[in-house]
Design an enzyme around this catalytic site. Sequence first.
Site, mmCIF file in Angstrom:
data_model
loop_
_atom_site.group_PDB
_atom_site.id
_atom_site.type_symbol
_atom_site.label_atom_id
_atom_site.label_comp_id
_atom_site.label_asym_id
_atom_site.label_seq_id
_atom_site.Cartn_x
_atom_site.Cartn_y
_atom_site.Cartn_z
ATOM 1 N N ASP B 202 0.830 -1.216 0.000
ATOM 2 C CA ASP B 202 0.000 0.000 0.000
ATOM 3 C C ASP B 202 0.865 1.267 0.000
ATOM 4 O O ASP B 202 1.697 1.450 0.875
ATOM 5 C CB ASP B 202 -0.872 -0.047 1.270
ATOM 6 C CG ASP B 202 -1.761 1.176 1.464
ATOM 7 O OD1 ASP B 202 -1.875 2.004 0.548
ATOM 8 O OD2 ASP B 202 -2.362 1.277 2.565
ATOM 9 N N HIS B 374 -3.924 4.666 6.554
ATOM 10 C CA HIS B 374 -2.815 4.098 5.786
ATOM 11 C C HIS B 374 -1.469 4.340 6.469
ATOM 12 O O HIS B 374 -1.269 5.367 7.116
ATOM 13 C CB HIS B 374 -2.792 4.703 4.376
ATOM 14 C CG HIS B 374 -4.041 4.411 3.610
ATOM 15 N ND1 HIS B 374 -4.195 3.290 2.841
ATOM 16 C CD2 HIS B 374 -5.218 5.082 3.527
ATOM 17 C CE1 HIS B 374 -5.408 3.286 2.298
ATOM 18 N NE2 HIS B 374 -6.053 4.368 2.701
#
Lengths: 558, 558
Positions: B202, B374
């Site tokens: 990610d 994130h």
Amino acid sequence: MPNAVFDPPELAKGTLRVTPIGGLGEVGRNMTTFEIDGKILIVDCGVLFPEEYQPGVDLILPDMSELKDRLDDVLGVVLTHGHEDHIGAVPYLLRMRSDIPIIGSGLTLALTEAKLKEHRIKPYSLTVKEGQTEQLGPFELEFVAVNHSIPDALAVAIKTEAGTVLATGDFKMDQLPLDGRITDLRSFARLGADGVDLFLVDSTNADVPGFTPLERSIGPVLDQVIARAPRRVIVASFSSHVHRVQQVLDAAHANGRRVALLGRSMVRNMTIAADLGYLRVPEGVLIDYKKATDIPDDKIVYMSTGSQGEPMAVLSRMANLDHAIEPGPGDTVILASSQIPGNESAIYRVIDGLTKLGATVVHKGNAKVHVSGHAAAGELLYCYNILKPKNVLPVHGEYRHLIANAKLAQDTGIAEENTFLAENGTVLDLKDGHVDVVGQLDLGFVYVDGASVGEITDADLKDRRILGEEGFISIIVVVEAQTGRVVSGPEIHARGFAEDDAVFDKVRPKIVSALAEAAGNGVRDQHALQQVVRRTVGRWVNTSYRRRPMIVPLVIEA
Amino acid sequence: MPNAVFDPPELAKGTLRVTPIGGLGEVGRNMTTFEIDGKILIVDCGVLFPEEYQPGVDLILPDMSELKDRLDDVLGVVLTHGHEDHIGAVPYLLRMRSDIPIIGSGLTLALTEAKLKEHRIKPYSLTVKEGQTEQLGPFELEFVAVNHSIPDALAVAIKTEAGTVLATGDFKMDQLPLDGRITDLRSFARLGADGVDLFLVDSTNADVPGFTPLERSIGPVLDQVIARAPRRVIVASFSSHVHRVQQVLDAAHANGRRVALLGRSMVRNMTIAADLGYLRVPEGVLIDYKKATDIPDDKIVYMSTGSQGEPMAVLSRMANLDHAIEPGPGDTVILASSQIPGNESAIYRVIDGLTKLGATVVHKGNAKVHVSGHAAAGELLYCYNILKPKNVLPVHGEYRHLIANAKLAQDTGIAEENTFLAENGTVLDLKDGHVDVVGQLDLGFVYVDGASVGEITDADLKDRRILGEEGFISIIVVVEAQTGRVVSGPEIHARGFAEDDAVFDKVRPKIVSALAEAAGNGVRDQHALQQVVRRTVGRWVNTSYRRRPMIVPLVIEA
């Protein structure tokens, strides 16, 4: 809110009427009128840039309709500084009466005159300086230095028989500005001691806690980034931000690099600023961009426009490889600028394009390369405390900014009934230290759209939004006048919907039979028949596609 | 860049082919295919939300055209977590073959199944947990717990004859998450020790320095704001953010308030989350919103959708007084959410509307009411160091994010030739610890537009942009077939341009004379005559108005 519209009473002699006609509830098109004894003074005359729900519009002007019949009574326009949201609408005002005097500092007037030249207007102008006073009919004007993100900004104190108003224009309180020209709190103190009856104060950053950092804190960051850059450096910023450009010139110079200016407005404004002495260009640093390619990559800095991701500006074109300078690996791009709300997507698109080409991109999000031009909450508190105004009218900002600013005023002890949350068109009368809201004008948006001014309406914009989201389907049918029988068509064209003609095969028979039914019922009127077509196609497209394109039926009699 | 398109070779037996088909160069529509020995595994199948240059589009899907002929070879779809950008395109995949098994955690599958139900699809599904392994043909899957802004997220290790891939899905490394379920670095360490040949990681926050703050740091802020709120409290956040809602429930409960859920997706998701035990609802806290008006204003919290300024969501409707709950003075609105780039204008429009109604608005800009989901740069460094993957493929992000992530990998000692900057459609082959780029597919955008999927083209969107910016002018002329003489019209209609018919009086004679001239030159072809009309009107409108509306001419023969 919004305030109900009501007409103000006739203005009594000796009362000062203050009407902000732009800049409240929005960031842009700042403009306020002041009237006493039949004479009018205007402060600022700016434009607003359209948002995405105003598609195709180039500029938005203040609604000057109330001024149209009073042009002969206007004594002048004071321009507080040279940003578009304060000077951009001057050409449109002067188109109505070209000899209205414009009054402002040297840089402000130079930028305004350059703009007017493009509109082929040569204005009557009066250059003023901080400390200077001017009598303009019933208005005694005193100009006060303020610090902002463009040099030579002025606040203006407007002294009248009815009382004194102080309008800050846009300002902040950088205590160590590059030019040493701070917001003149000594004069604020003196004016406050003499009594300020109404304070019009910049609200842009009223909801930002604390203090705006020093402009000069950016210099060392620029210096570091440039010192480490292996190849070319491209800096983008606002084309009027003289001190930002100054710091780029200085950092380039310190690193043995030369600077080429890119972008029409950057070249124009910096030429003006250098000519007038606002920009100090180190000997031999500037180079024409056409000659810049002769210089080694690690000896050049390009100073360009396009920091807001504007598609036609230099930086976007570079990111799209649509410019003579093609960024690549080793190049460094610095966006020494804010991200104006609404522009983020466009800015990130540019950052992404540049990154993809291999350039290193330094921006507000990853380095301290920008500070705001507006006073934050902490600075505004200083202002209120040193000025102690009797009444406060927060201006320049969205409603949340105006409300935050009013709360700051109240925190310093100004009573709630003396802080005015106004809208564009709110009419305030001042007399003997008292301010009353006496009217609310019904003002609208005036759209500049190509060569047209004020012709595009909100209905047109609504149509554009529908067209832009959904496209249109046009249906042309020729019918026999006597019988209503379809003799030709339906001819169907669509754009932005589905351009494959075959999709309409299913609806053609529906149109023919709907028209036959209407004709059978004796309907002959063109408008009514068009409605039949519209309904038939609308129902079909909504059921089959779950969409609502604009439907443009035309029934022609043959 | 963009990479030149070239076909990959036929896949050799025993080689693993990895093809990201969505999610690279964009934030959304994450989807990657893995193929070995003729069998295909898919990881994630999400949607992308359109930007402003894709007007009218509802959703954008990954381009699955390469999969269409291979559907029978697909063994399953692993869904890493329940966000739209990872599960949203599942219905469109299952429309092609409805019995493709979907594999994921309990919450992920419950949310996916609820979505599929709306599309009337009942899927084959396999619920898995962290620590579990599953053999799917040539793929051995091991699921690893990761922490994200939705519970029950999983990374997946894909072990094949050719080597091992670890795909993180979206994740961060909150060390004190609400549910105690941290990103399982122990398993990362073990997998790394065994050898990870390719790491799909990610990239969303790879350009954010440092560490994402703890989710639980928001709780005390919510608690304080709610404790001080004099009247109603309205909290808006993402409708899948179970832990954010949990903290709102807890803070409300601690302050003796009850909570009503507002918005279809909020109610649906939280019902699922509570049923499955992911949301712990304090006894008696939830109340149906219809009964909430019976409760005193200082005893209620509304938990609503619309934190991104979506015009049809609850919060926007409240701000427009288009909802049963009308915010007013004393009410407090908390936007406990990020501002997704592109949404800022809409969000600030809502904030401004609420402020104008008298509400106090608390948001990311003025209080710590949001943390990202994130991993920031600091967290990613931990990951690389504990995993020591042989090769890295940054996924999930715009190019600048992918590039920043690749640099982080390199900072931890991974060679540049082992970090892959890929695009959607880049084909990577893995064998014996080596990864090679062997192809670049030509993938596009698949637009969902109302009921249509993949029918709207980029040309349609270009037309919409022109229509939306400039409007259109349609001109209908009936000519005599034999002579080309105009017998009726020109009938001119315009929308989004100028709807006052009189403006066209000047161009009608020009059209007639241009057609007469063409007829005189023997032009009879309908298309050629339409071009004559288009040029005539185009030139006129450009000269007179400096605009370029779409011009739609139609010449009919009678």
